[in-house]
Design a protein around this motif. Structure first.
Motif, PDB file in Angstrom:
ATOM      1  N   UNK A 112      35.754  38.131  31.644  1.00  0.00           N
ATOM      2  CA  UNK A 112      35.749  38.460  33.069  1.00  0.00           C
ATOM      3  C   UNK A 112      36.820  39.506  33.353  1.00  0.00           C
ATOM      4  N   UNK A 113      36.395  40.670  33.822  1.00  0.00           N
ATOM      5  CA  UNK A 113      37.324  41.702  34.288  1.00  0.00           C
ATOM      6  C   UNK A 113      37.538  41.451  35.774  1.00  0.00           C
ATOM      7  N   UNK A 114      38.734  41.011  36.151  1.00  0.00           N
ATOM      8  CA  UNK A 114      38.956  40.646  37.547  1.00  0.00           C
ATOM      9  C   UNK A 114      40.091  41.475  38.146  1.00  0.00           C
ATOM     10  N   UNK A 115      39.990  41.699  39.415  1.00  0.00           N
ATOM     11  CA  UNK A 115      40.989  42.468  40.145  1.00  0.00           C
ATOM     12  C   UNK A 115      40.491  42.730  41.546  1.00  0.00           C
ATOM     13  N   UNK A 116      41.390  43.187  42.424  1.00  0.00           N
ATOM     14  CA  UNK A 116      40.993  43.414  43.808  1.00  0.00           C
ATOM     15  C   UNK A 116      39.999  44.572  43.897  1.00  0.00           C
ATOM     16  N   UNK A 117      39.267  44.598  44.971  1.00  0.00           N
ATOM     17  CA  UNK A 117      38.246  45.622  45.157  1.00  0.00           C
ATOM     18  C   UNK A 117      38.855  47.015  45.046  1.00  0.00           C
ATOM     19  N   UNK A 118      38.223  47.871  44.282  1.00  0.00           N
ATOM     20  CA  UNK A 118      38.696  49.245  44.140  1.00  0.00           C
ATOM     21  C   UNK A 118      39.666  49.471  43.020  1.00  0.00           C
ATOM     22  N   UNK A 119      39.935  48.431  42.182  1.00  0.00           N
ATOM     23  CA  UNK A 119      40.931  48.598  41.122  1.00  0.00           C
ATOM     24  C   UNK A 119      40.340  49.220  39.858  1.00  0.00           C
ATOM     25  N   UNK A 120      39.010  49.372  39.801  1.00  0.00           N
ATOM     26  CA  UNK A 120      38.413  50.067  38.666  1.00  0.00           C
ATOM     27  C   UNK A 120      37.780  49.168  37.625  1.00  0.00           C
ATOM     28  N   UNK A 121      37.342  47.988  38.026  1.00  0.00           N
ATOM     29  CA  UNK A 121      36.699  47.071  37.066  1.00  0.00           C
ATOM     30  C   UNK A 121      35.385  47.663  36.545  1.00  0.00           C
ATOM     31  N   UNK A 122      34.585  48.189  37.470  1.00  0.00           N
ATOM     32  CA  UNK A 122      33.308  48.788  37.059  1.00  0.00           C
ATOM     33  C   UNK A 122      33.539  49.991  36.162  1.00  0.00           C
ATOM     34  N   UNK A 123      34.587  50.766  36.451  1.00  0.00           N
ATOM     35  CA  UNK A 123      34.888  51.945  35.632  1.00  0.00           C
ATOM     36  C   UNK A 123      35.213  51.533  34.200  1.00  0.00           C
ATOM     37  N   UNK A 124      35.920  50.430  34.025  1.00  0.00           N
ATOM     38  CA  UNK A 124      36.234  49.945  32.680  1.00  0.00           C
ATOM     39  C   UNK A 124      34.946  49.531  31.967  1.00  0.00           C
ATOM     40  N   UNK A 125      34.080  48.808  32.669  1.00  0.00           N
ATOM     41  CA  UNK A 125      32.822  48.378  32.057  1.00  0.00           C
ATOM     42  C   UNK A 125      31.951  49.572  31.696  1.00  0.00           C
ATOM     43  N   UNK A 126      31.928  50.587  32.556  1.00  0.00           N
ATOM     44  CA  UNK A 126      31.145  51.799  32.258  1.00  0.00           C
ATOM     45  C   UNK A 126      31.692  52.509  31.029  1.00  0.00           C
ATOM     46  N   UNK A 127      33.004  52.600  30.957  1.00  0.00           N
ATOM     47  CA  UNK A 127      33.623  53.239  29.799  1.00  0.00           C
ATOM     48  C   UNK A 127      33.248  52.486  28.527  1.00  0.00           C
ATOM     49  N   UNK A 128      33.219  51.175  28.626  1.00  0.00           N
ATOM     50  CA  UNK A 128      32.823  50.342  27.493  1.00  0.00           C
ATOM     51  C   UNK A 128      31.389  50.668  27.056  1.00  0.00           C
ATOM     52  N   UNK A 129      30.474  50.768  28.015  1.00  0.00           N
ATOM     53  CA  UNK A 129      29.073  51.057  27.697  1.00  0.00           C
ATOM     54  C   UNK A 129      28.944  52.421  27.029  1.00  0.00           C
ATOM     55  N   UNK A 143      49.206  31.058  44.996  1.00  0.00           N
ATOM     56  CA  UNK A 143      48.715  31.179  43.617  1.00  0.00           C
ATOM     57  C   UNK A 143      47.293  31.726  43.587  1.00  0.00           C
ATOM     58  N   UNK A 144      46.449  31.254  44.508  1.00  0.00           N
ATOM     59  CA  UNK A 144      45.069  31.740  44.531  1.00  0.00           C
ATOM     60  C   UNK A 144      44.996  33.173  45.050  1.00  0.00           C
ATOM     61  N   UNK A 145      45.839  33.519  46.011  1.00  0.00           N
ATOM     62  CA  UNK A 145      45.907  34.917  46.468  1.00  0.00           C
ATOM     63  C   UNK A 145      46.334  35.829  45.320  1.00  0.00           C
ATOM     64  N   UNK A 146      47.259  35.336  44.482  1.00  0.00           N
ATOM     65  CA  UNK A 146      47.687  36.120  43.319  1.00  0.00           C
ATOM     66  C   UNK A 146      46.549  36.259  42.318  1.00  0.00           C
ATOM     67  N   UNK A 147      45.754  35.204  42.146  1.00  0.00           N
ATOM     68  CA  UNK A 147      44.620  35.270  41.225  1.00  0.00           C
ATOM     69  C   UNK A 147      43.586  36.287  41.698  1.00  0.00           C
ATOM     70  N   UNK A 148      43.540  36.522  43.014  1.00  0.00           N
ATOM     71  CA  UNK A 148      42.633  37.538  43.567  1.00  0.00           C
ATOM     72  C   UNK A 148      43.299  38.912  43.645  1.00  0.00           C
ATOM     73  N   UNK A 149      44.554  38.998  43.174  1.00  0.00           N
ATOM     74  CA  UNK A 149      45.349  40.234  43.152  1.00  0.00           C
ATOM     75  C   UNK A 149      45.614  40.792  44.537  1.00  0.00           C
ATOM     76  N   UNK A 150      45.581  39.958  45.545  1.00  0.00           N
ATOM     77  CA  UNK A 150      45.968  40.389  46.879  1.00  0.00           C
ATOM     78  C   UNK A 150      47.478  40.351  47.035  1.00  0.00           C
TER      79      UNK A 150
END
Length: 708
Positions: free
Chosen positions: A57-74, A346-353
């Motif tokens: 699971x690539x997790x992070x707040x919206x706009x941090x580039x999770x999709x970009x990492x997955x695209x680079x992987x592909x 703790x949960x806010x931190x897990x969501x990277x807020x």
């Protein structure tokens, strides 16, 4: 490699087109993917090695580039020389909408070999993972944009390993999921979480320069803007796009206030200029994150973030400000106990807020929490509430905060609290904010204590600026001379430390007259001001006037508190300095030795007062020609002051100056000059070029250079 578009039957019976191809058009091959190389390499190693069967699971707040990492992987998988003999298949499923996700997963099932009749049947999920578990080819499944984790449950439960995506047994398979949710318990034991965090300052600057070009500013300016945007790649791209468009616009059509470079964009951000701020790009994700926590029973998430955002942008000491005893009876804090605060943070931190301090190993200071800058901007967008002022009023009454900011034992607390106390001045000065006079008085009190901490840390210019604002605020609230006496006294201390001795003397004398009229000549506050007046007269060479004041203070202090009263010992120490200045060296020597023994017993070896006595004792020994003894005492003093204050504090610099003089007297001219040059440089940066300490260093350097 197989990447395809298929048509699957929708639940309504209609055909619904769905693509399983990765959106590689969103990847800009002309610029590098900043700051993500270690994570991409880790994912590629997983692809090239036997699969571990877990969900990645690539997790992070919206706009941090999770999709970009997955695209680079592909893209790298597609270009990899590591090819499986039976071929490879890559499926990309968009999980942002329930219908699209379900249709995409059924399409994957069909391509994996599940029979058409099973694709639409209730057992399609089990059938899919049965097929993938025994697939002869290598496969990669990317599920992108999972905002609602319940979407992944399907007929089972994600955390139990029975959902649409689940742990598998295929050594040739890899599952990558992108999601803002980093709460491990919601994913279950079959998932491994990889945090995609905001970019560091240098990488953020690189992204801005990549996207906007060097014409918009320097690396340093890009770095500042990157920090203000919290290193969020989406926000950085929005800013770069805005600046590129503004630069391309004809000047005659461009509004005069339109930002055209990194510096002006940063200024516009701080003024919350409409159309510039990229916070709106993450506002929706912020709301969904709060709703997720609300569903988990953490109903105070929005309240806590709003409370944190009301303070300054510095890390917030949550173990101080969010104690249950502080939150009690605050409007909106009903039901907020310590456990709820901790779980919510703790949960806010897990969501990277937020970014949450872990338990410190050595630092005994409060634990802090930092809001992402854009989340802070969103949470601050409404009218300012007086709740933070009420909270700070309770904080100022805590035992660990009531301890004077001059006491080293309190510095760990005040180091984190001071920025937020000073920030309250903005609201205290702003009558339009609608705060009551009582609230504004709390703002003044908090800021004054913070200024005292700055003064204790040798940040005299910052202390002076804050105290001048506090004094103006107190006067605007109707305080008379007696009501502002403490503030004016503390301001005089700052002026004294800055070398503005006449201004400090005038203010000390003014406050002394006020206190003698209002409280009497022997009141402890009156004696404190008279002590400081004696000190500034001593520093100006008015030794006999200084001795008159300090002798009177010593006598009153000893009468009230005894011979070992700390304030009496301080007055006695200043009288020893006067004896030194009058060349009464034998008397001064005896006094310093007695004082050292007393201060060590009363205050301790490492207390600032003890260290100060040792410094002045070393000065006397040097003047008496006892260079070796002076060096020994100076070494101990320098060690003590560095431990207390660091290398740049004015007290440390004063001892550094003394060490240079002693080294010169000890026939070590090169070491002496190097030490003095360093002290002068640090003094100029910390105190200014015109401060007496800086000027004294410069004059001595010129003298030594002339002699050599």
């Amino acid at each position: 490699m197989s990447i395809a578009q298929v048509v699957v039957g929708g639940r309504s019976g209609d055909d619904e087109p769905v693509t399983l191809a990765a959106p590689v058009g969103e990847r800009d091959s002309r610029v590098p993917l900043r700051g993500r190389e270690p994570l991409v390499r880790q994912l590629m190693q997983l692809w090239q090695a036997p699969g571990d069967g877990v969900l990645h699971v690539l997790h992070g707040m919206s706009g941090c580039g999770k999709t970009a990492v997955a695209l680079e992987m592909v893209v790298r998988v597609h270009g990899s020389s590591h090819a499986h003999p039976c071929g490879e298949r890559v499926w990309w499923v968009n999980a942002r909408h329930p219908a699209t996700f379900a249709a995409g997963m059924r399409a994957v099932a069909r391509q994996a070999g599940v029979r058409p009749d099973e694709v639409q049947a209730g057992g399609v999920v089990d059938a899919l993972w049965e097929r993938l578990g025994h697939a002869p080819y290598q496969w990669l499944l990317v599920v992108d944009g999972v905002e609602d984790l319940s979407l992944l449950d399907g007929p089972g439960q994600l955390a139990a390993g029975t959902g649409w995506v689940r742990p598998h047994v295929c050594a040739r398979g890899l599952v990558i999921i992108t999601s803002p949710c980093g709460i491990a318990r919601l994913w279950g034991g079959g998932a491994k979480l990889h945090a995609v965090r905001p970019l560091g300052a240098d990488e953020a600057a690189g992204l801005l320069l990549d996207q906007a070009g060097g014409a918009q500013g320097t690396q340093v300016e890009a770095r500042r803007l990157g920090l203000r945007l919290g290193g969020l790649p989406l926000a950085l791209r929005i800013a770069a796009s805005y600046l590129s468009e503004a630069a391309a616009m004809p000047e005659s059509l461009r509004d005069a206030q339109t930002p055209v470079d990194f510096a002006s964009y940063l200024a516009a951000l701080d003024h919350q200029k409409v159309g510039v701020h990229p916070a709106g790009a993450v506002a929706g994700a912020w709301r969904m994150s709060v709703e997720l926590l609300h569903r988990q029973g953490l109903v105070h998430a929005r309240y806590l973030v709003g409370l944190l955002a009301a303070f300054s942008a510095a890390p917030v000491p949550y173990t101080i400000l969010l104690q249950p005893s502080v939150l009690t009876a605050l409007p909106g804090a009903e039901g907020l106990d310590g456990t709820t605060v901790w779980r919510t943070l703790s949960e806010l931190a897990a969501l990277q807020l937020v970014e949450l301090d872990s338990l410190p190993l050595q630092n005994k200071g409060p634990l802090c929490v930092s809001l992402h800058p854009l989340i802070r901007d969103i949470a601050r967008s409404g009218p300012q509430s007086a709740v933070p002022v009420a909270l700070m009023e309770r904080v100022l009454a805590l035992k660990e905060v009531r301890e004077g900011p001059e006491n080293p034992d309190s510095w760990a607390v005040w180091r984190t609290l001071a920025p937020h106390c000073l920030d309250l001045l903005r609201w205290g000065r702003n009558e339009a904010a609608g705060f009551s006079p009582q609230d504004r008085d709390v703002c003044a009190e908090a800021a004054e204590r913070a200024a005292r901490y700055l003064q204790a840390q040798g940040l005299h210019r910052q202390a002076r600026e804050a105290l001048e604002e506090v004094l103006a605020l107190r006067i605007s609230l109707g305080a008379d001379d007696l009501g502002t006496a403490t503030t004016r006294h503390t301001l005089a201390l700052a002026l004294h430390s800055l070398g503005e001795w006449q201004a400090a003397q005038d203010l000390y004398e003014e406050v002394l007259q006020t206190l003698e009229r209002g409280k009497g000549s022997t009141h402890t506050h009156t004696l404190t001001v008279r002590h400081e007046l004696g000190r500034v007269l001593l520093d100006q060479g008015q030794l006999h006037r200084a001795r008159e004041h300090l002798a009177a203070v010593r006598s009153a202090r000893e009468e009230a508190g005894g011979l070992e009263d700390p304030d009496a010992l301080n007055a006695r120490h200043e009288l020893a300095r006067i004896a030194h200045g009058l060349d009464q060296w034998a008397q001064a020597h005896a006094e310093y030795e007695a004082l050292l023994a007393l201060q060590q017993r009363v205050s301790g070896e490492d207390h600032p007062w003890t260290v100060t006595v040792r410094h002045n004792y070393a000065c006397l020994l040097q003047d008496m020609g006892l260079t070796q003894q002076a060096h020994q005492e100076c070494v101990r003093t320098l060690e003590g002051r560095r431990a207390l204050y660091g290398d740049d504090h004015p007290s440390t610099l004063s001892t550094g100056y003394l060490m240079a003089v002693i080294l010169r007297a000890g026939k070590k001219p090169q070491q002496a000059r190097a030490a003095l040059a360093e002290v002068r440089q640090r003094s100029a940066l910390r105190l200014g070029e015109q401060h007496p300490q800086t000027l004294r260093c410069g004059r001595l350097l010129q003298l030594w250079d002339g002699q050599s």
